[in-house]
Design a protein around this motif. Structure first.
Motif, PDB file in Angstrom:
ATOM      1  N   MET A 102      21.210 -37.267   0.409  1.00 21.40           N
ATOM      2  CA  MET A 102      20.439 -37.764  -1.637  1.00 21.40           C
ATOM      3  C   MET A 102      19.638 -36.539  -1.751  1.00 21.40           C
ATOM      4  O   MET A 102      19.143 -36.045  -1.219  1.00 21.40           O
ATOM      5  N   THR A 103      20.088 -36.225  -3.117  1.00 24.30           N
ATOM      6  CA  THR A 103      19.403 -35.027  -3.635  1.00 24.30           C
ATOM      7  C   THR A 103      18.148 -36.127  -4.814  1.00 24.30           C
ATOM      8  O   THR A 103      18.070 -36.964  -4.489  1.00 24.30           O
ATOM      9  N   VAL A 104      17.768 -34.580  -5.252  1.00 22.75           N
ATOM     10  CA  VAL A 104      15.989 -35.332  -5.879  1.00 22.75           C
ATOM     11  C   VAL A 104      15.752 -36.264  -7.171  1.00 22.75           C
ATOM     12  O   VAL A 104      15.196 -36.682  -7.481  1.00 22.75           O
ATOM     13  N   GLY A 105      17.254 -36.355  -7.581  1.00 17.53           N
ATOM     14  CA  GLY A 105      17.397 -36.642  -8.775  1.00 17.53           C
ATOM     15  C   GLY A 105      17.972 -38.461  -7.893  1.00 17.53           C
ATOM     16  O   GLY A 105      17.374 -39.089  -8.879  1.00 17.53           O
ATOM     17  N   GLN A 106      18.679 -38.554  -7.150  1.00 17.29           N
ATOM     18  CA  GLN A 106      19.002 -40.039  -6.416  1.00 17.29           C
ATOM     19  C   GLN A 106      17.635 -40.389  -6.318  1.00 17.29           C
ATOM     20  O   GLN A 106      17.475 -41.869  -6.289  1.00 17.29           O
ATOM     21  N   LEU A 107      16.839 -40.030  -5.374  1.00 19.76           N
ATOM     22  CA  LEU A 107      15.768 -40.649  -4.354  1.00 19.76           C
ATOM     23  C   LEU A 107      14.600 -40.746  -5.655  1.00 19.76           C
ATOM     24  O   LEU A 107      14.352 -41.888  -5.848  1.00 19.76           O
ATOM     25  N   ALA A 108      14.712 -40.185  -7.309  1.00 22.63           N
ATOM     26  CA  ALA A 108      13.882 -40.362  -8.239  1.00 22.63           C
ATOM     27  C   ALA A 108      14.919 -42.207  -8.727  1.00 22.63           C
ATOM     28  O   ALA A 108      13.642 -42.501  -9.000  1.00 22.63           O
ATOM     29  N   GLY A 109      15.566 -41.181  -8.711  1.00 24.25           N
ATOM     30  CA  GLY A 109      15.644 -42.905  -9.464  1.00 24.25           C
ATOM     31  C   GLY A 109      16.005 -44.371  -8.499  1.00 24.25           C
ATOM     32  O   GLY A 109      15.878 -45.252  -8.751  1.00 24.25           O
ATOM     33  N   MET A 110      16.119 -43.739  -7.219  1.00 23.89           N
ATOM     34  CA  MET A 110      15.743 -45.111  -6.379  1.00 23.89           C
ATOM     35  C   MET A 110      13.930 -45.215  -6.123  1.00 23.89           C
ATOM     36  O   MET A 110      13.851 -46.212  -6.144  1.00 23.89           O
TER      37      MET A 110
ATOM     38  N   ALA B  49      14.234 -47.696  -9.459  1.00 23.67           N
ATOM     39  CA  ALA B  49      14.624 -48.810  -9.323  1.00 23.67           C
ATOM     40  C   ALA B  49      13.474 -49.514  -8.593  1.00 23.67           C
ATOM     41  O   ALA B  49      13.103 -51.294  -8.408  1.00 23.67           O
ATOM     42  N   VAL B  50      13.734 -48.868  -7.083  1.00 28.75           N
ATOM     43  CA  VAL B  50      12.311 -50.122  -6.582  1.00 28.75           C
ATOM     44  C   VAL B  50      11.015 -50.244  -7.179  1.00 28.75           C
ATOM     45  O   VAL B  50      10.584 -52.097  -7.287  1.00 28.75           O
ATOM     46  N   ALA B  51      10.322 -49.391  -7.579  1.00 35.10           N
ATOM     47  CA  ALA B  51       8.976 -49.817  -8.344  1.00 35.10           C
ATOM     48  C   ALA B  51       9.610 -50.680  -9.865  1.00 35.10           C
ATOM     49  O   ALA B  51       8.409 -52.280 -10.312  1.00 35.10           O
ATOM     50  N   PHE B  52      10.739 -49.996 -10.698  1.00 37.75           N
ATOM     51  CA  PHE B  52      11.291 -51.036 -11.428  1.00 37.75           C
ATOM     52  C   PHE B  52      10.964 -52.713 -10.801  1.00 37.75           C
ATOM     53  O   PHE B  52      10.748 -54.208 -11.187  1.00 37.75           O
TER      54      PHE B  52
END
Length: 136
Positions: free
Chosen positions: A1-9, A12-15
């Motif tokens: 998992m890349t940093v971009g995917q981690l940030a997206g995840m 998404a969780v925060a949302f």
């Protein structure tokens, strides 16, 4: 998992957490509004009942006031008549006093006249008696 995917995840969780919090808040607001609506309906119902009762009390009060006014109008002549009777009794009392004063004055004059007459008769009798003794 890349940093971009981690940030997206994370985003998404925060949302999702934000949406859940927002849904929970909206559910609480809806419950509060429903409870306020129910309380307002109860207050409206009780206010309507109180209004009807107040109207009934006001109607009864008006009827009682009309009845009292009618009775007061009927009683007023009686009080006037009692006042007139009182005045008549006072006038009669004054007339009785005047009559008694008049009788007392007449009695005093009569007593004075009777006394003078009695004196005259006594002097006359005394003089007759004296003259009879002289004639004998």
């Amino acid at each position: 998992m890349t940093v971009g995917q981690l940030a997206g995840m994370i985003a998404a969780v925060a949302f999702v957490v934000l949406v859940i919090a927002l849904v929970w808040f909206l559910v609480q607001v809806v419950k509060a509004i429903q409870q306020a609506t129910a309380n307002l309906a109860d207050l409206t119902k009780e206010a309507t009942e109180l209004s009807h009762q107040a109207d009934g009390i006001l109607k009864n009060t008006n009827e009682l006031l009309e009845d009292i006014n009618d009775k007061a109008d009927k009683v007023d002549p009686a009080f006037v008549a009692v006042g007139e009777v009182g005045q008549s009794v006072s006038d009669l009392n004054d007339a009785s006093r005047d009559f008694m004063d008049h009788l007392a004055q007449r009695r005093a004059r009569r007593n004075k006249w009777t006394t003078k007459l009695g004196e005259a008769v006594a002097v006359s009798l005394f003089n007759r008696l004296k003259n009879r003794k002289k004639e004998k």
